[in-house]
Write an enzyme that holds these catalytic residues in place. Structure first.
Site, PDB file in Angstrom:
ATOM      1  N   ASP A 184       0.758  -1.257   0.000  1.00 46.97           N
ATOM      2  CA  ASP A 184       0.000   0.000   0.000  1.00 46.97           C
ATOM      3  C   ASP A 184       0.792   1.314   0.000  1.00 46.97           C
ATOM      4  O   ASP A 184       0.492   2.216  -0.750  1.00 46.97           O
ATOM      5  CB  ASP A 184      -0.940   0.039   1.217  1.00 46.97           C
ATOM      6  CG  ASP A 184      -1.741  -1.241   1.385  1.00 46.97           C
ATOM      7  OD1 ASP A 184      -1.454  -2.236   0.677  1.00 46.97           O
ATOM      8  OD2 ASP A 184      -2.665  -1.256   2.216  1.00 46.97           O
ATOM      9  N   TYR A 375       5.315  -0.217   7.965  1.00 46.53           N
ATOM     10  CA  TYR A 375       4.574  -0.935   6.946  1.00 46.53           C
ATOM     11  C   TYR A 375       5.442  -1.312   5.754  1.00 46.53           C
ATOM     12  O   TYR A 375       6.437  -1.997   5.920  1.00 46.53           O
ATOM     13  CB  TYR A 375       3.392  -0.047   6.555  1.00 46.53           C
ATOM     14  CG  TYR A 375       2.111  -0.779   6.255  1.00 46.53           C
ATOM     15  CD1 TYR A 375       1.755  -1.904   6.961  1.00 46.53           C
ATOM     16  CD2 TYR A 375       1.259  -0.331   5.261  1.00 46.53           C
ATOM     17  CE1 TYR A 375       0.578  -2.568   6.673  1.00 46.53           C
ATOM     18  CE2 TYR A 375       0.071  -0.975   4.973  1.00 46.53           C
ATOM     19  CZ  TYR A 375      -0.263  -2.093   5.679  1.00 46.53           C
ATOM     20  OH  TYR A 375      -1.427  -2.739   5.389  1.00 46.53           O
ATOM     21  N   GLU A 419       2.978  -9.711  11.136  1.00 46.09           N
ATOM     22  CA  GLU A 419       2.771  -9.183   9.790  1.00 46.09           C
ATOM     23  C   GLU A 419       4.097  -8.732   9.172  1.00 46.09           C
ATOM     24  O   GLU A 419       4.362  -8.968   8.010  1.00 46.09           O
ATOM     25  CB  GLU A 419       1.784  -8.006   9.877  1.00 46.09           C
ATOM     26  CG  GLU A 419       1.218  -7.552   8.559  1.00 46.09           C
ATOM     27  CD  GLU A 419       0.203  -6.417   8.752  1.00 46.09           C
ATOM     28  OE1 GLU A 419       0.123  -5.855   9.859  1.00 46.09           O
ATOM     29  OE2 GLU A 419      -0.513  -6.103   7.776  1.00 46.09           O
TER      30      GLU A 419
HETATM   31  C1  GLC Z   1      -2.699  -4.818   4.013  1.00 41.80           C
HETATM   32  C2  GLC Z   1      -1.557  -5.238   3.108  1.00 41.80           C
HETATM   33  C3  GLC Z   1      -2.094  -6.134   2.025  1.00 41.80           C
HETATM   34  C4  GLC Z   1      -2.819  -7.304   2.655  1.00 41.80           C
HETATM   35  C5  GLC Z   1      -3.877  -6.850   3.664  1.00 41.80           C
HETATM   36  C6  GLC Z   1      -4.443  -7.986   4.474  1.00 41.80           C
HETATM   37  O1  GLC Z   1      -3.620  -4.050   3.340  1.00 41.80           O
HETATM   38  O2  GLC Z   1      -0.881  -4.149   2.560  1.00 41.80           O
HETATM   39  O3  GLC Z   1      -1.073  -6.590   1.185  1.00 41.80           O
HETATM   40  O4  GLC Z   1      -3.409  -8.077   1.682  1.00 41.80           O
HETATM   41  O5  GLC Z   1      -3.316  -5.948   4.557  1.00 41.80           O
HETATM   42  O6  GLC Z   1      -3.432  -8.722   5.077  1.00 41.80           O
END
Ligand code: GLC
Length: 454
Positions: A184, A375, A419
């Site tokens: 993102d 992120y 994550e």
């Molecule tokens: C965030 C990440 C994306 C992922 C989502 C759910 O938006 O950037 O890549 O699919 O989270 O994990």
């Protein structure tokens, strides 16, 4: 007797390895809400496109039928024109923003009936994960029947990508929103995004900082633009032609195109397996390969960059997406040498040094936008590592691939299935109990059988 410990993993005993694998399975099982597996226990309550593909691949290690269900469940959200949306809201609303109402997909003639989804896409990893599931399957017959069942849908999805996102036939598919890249807030989107001027942004309430510290999430100026773009698409009733022509954000992304390319290859292998024609897929594949190198490779820097197709310029930000050319086999031998020797191994960019021990930061450490905990601006992501690792293996950099694998396993073994992780000290960040990290831990520790077809 204890089973022998395979070389090059951070587990000192077979038991430690066994406990770790059990923990990974348990994470997926605990995030299973019936119809689908949530991407994370607390942060992400719906089904995401590429998360679902990865989760299915992970589930296939211990429950093949449940893995197929995950794919079917994602496909329930497929639009009538073939698009597979980036989020499917099986269980209605939650406190997640954006929720199902925000998208107003009923404006579109192509919206699916009886299921609510977002109106954007994500990188098309699905065919790749399905092929890997098939290669791993012990129940060959059930797996083959499954391929036959879903193949037309996968083909429609790939067709959609080319029709909707490359109507001019450039060879590269475009994304119209940074969320579509799956990464993102990566630095390569800053410049294209800042040229978007938001006006009359509809009121919205962010929820993403409820479970995760704000300094580990995207910033406000980005969010304004994220929401503004979606508002435009809603007003255009999600008509792909209008979106392509008018979206103020139109980027031919390195990561998205590399994943598309690899997915074409995998879909071709699946087509061969069930005797379907492949000429159409071959055409896209060949064209994409040519355009990827002609347009995205920067000889001077020795890096691949995203192309801002709205403003006709390369976005020269050094980020990990450049190495996806290795993952997809798009680089030649010399390009690979430059990517690895001058960049991946360079301690000022991605290589480890005294202050930053873990591979592979998502942004080059000497990039202006680098932030080790924010992120996609610097943290290590297990998915990225998994793709880089495969790329290195593909080009014969076995030892380096092994280092990336070992780092990934060490991060998860020490910090849990998070994550993302801080590349400096490996401390975990973002959402806990994160499904795709767990799924990829299984992939990294239990290799594919070598002798299986497709
Ligand atoms: C965030 C990440 C994306 C992922 C989502 C759910 O938006 O950037 O890549 O699919 O989270 O994990």
């Amino acid at each position: 007797m204890e089973e022998p410990v395979p070389e090059g993993n951070p587990f000192h005993t077979g038991k430690a390895r066994g406990d770790f694998l059990a923990g990974a399975r348990e994470t997926l099982t605990a995030n299973d809400v019936g119809d689908f597996v949530k991407p994370g226990r607390y942060q992400y309550p719906h089904q995401w496109n590429w998360d679902a593909a990865l989760v299915a691949m992970g589930l296939a290690h211990f429950d093949e039928e449940r893995a197929r269900k995950e794919v079917r469940s994602l496909l329930q959200g497929q639009w009538l024109d073939g698009m597979i949306p980036h989020v499917v809201y099986h269980n209605g609303s939650s406190d997640y923003f954006p929720g199902p109402d925000f998208w107003q997909i009923e404006q579109s003639v192509a919206a699916p009936h009886g299921v609510r989804t977002s109106g954007l896409v994500q990188p098309p990893l699905l065919a790749t994960c399905v092929r890997r599931m098939h290669r791993r399957a012990r129940d060959r017959q059930a797996s083959l029947a499954f391929i036959q069942e879903i193949y037309p849908r996968l083909l429609n999805w790939h067709r959609w990508l080319h029709r909707a996102r490359d109507p001019e036939g450039t060879g590269l598919v475009a994304i119209v929103h940074p969320w579509e890249s799956g990464t993102d807030n990566a630095a390569r989107f800053v410049q294209p995004l800042m040229q978007v001027t938001p006006s009359q942004v509809p009121a919205y309430q962010r929820r993403d900082s409820a479970h995760v510290a704000a300094e580990e999430r995207p910033q406000h100026a980005d969010y304004e633009r994220f929401v503004y773009l979606i508002d435009r698409f809603r007003q255009w009733a999600y008509e792909p032609e209008i979106i392509y022509q008018r979206s103020p954000f139109l980027v031919q992304d390195t990561l998205f195109n590399a994943i598309t390319y690899q997915a074409h290859e995998d879909l071709i292998a699946l087509a061969d397996e069930i005797g379907e024609p492949t000429a159409e897929l071959e055409r896209w594949r060949v064209r994409l390969r040519r355009a990827f190198n002609a347009k995205l490779w920067d000889e001077e820097e020795g890096l691949y960059f995203a192309f801002d197709a709205r403003h006709h310029q390369l976005v020269r930000e050094n980020g990990v997406a450049t190495f996806l050319a290795l993952y997809a086999g798009l680089a030649d031998k010399e390009q690979a040498e430059v990517l690895v020797g001058a960049h991946l191994e360079n301690p000022e960019e991605y290589g480890p040094d005294a202050n930053s021990r873990f591979r592979v930061p998502s942004q080059a450490k000497n990039n202006y936008f680098y932030e080790p905990r924010r992120y996609w601006r610097g943290p290590v992501w297990i998915l990225v590592n998994w793709m880089v690792m495969q790329g290195l293996e593909r080009y014969g950099y076995q030892a380096l691939a092994e280092n990336v694998r070992r780092d990934s396993l060490a991060l998860m073994a020490d910090g849990g299935f998070f994550e993302y992780y801080d590349p400096r000290d490996g401390s975990p960040a973002g959402a806990s109990d994160f499904s795709w990290s767990a799924a990829l831990a299984l992939e990294m520790l239990e290799p594919l059988p070598l002798s299986r077809p497709a």
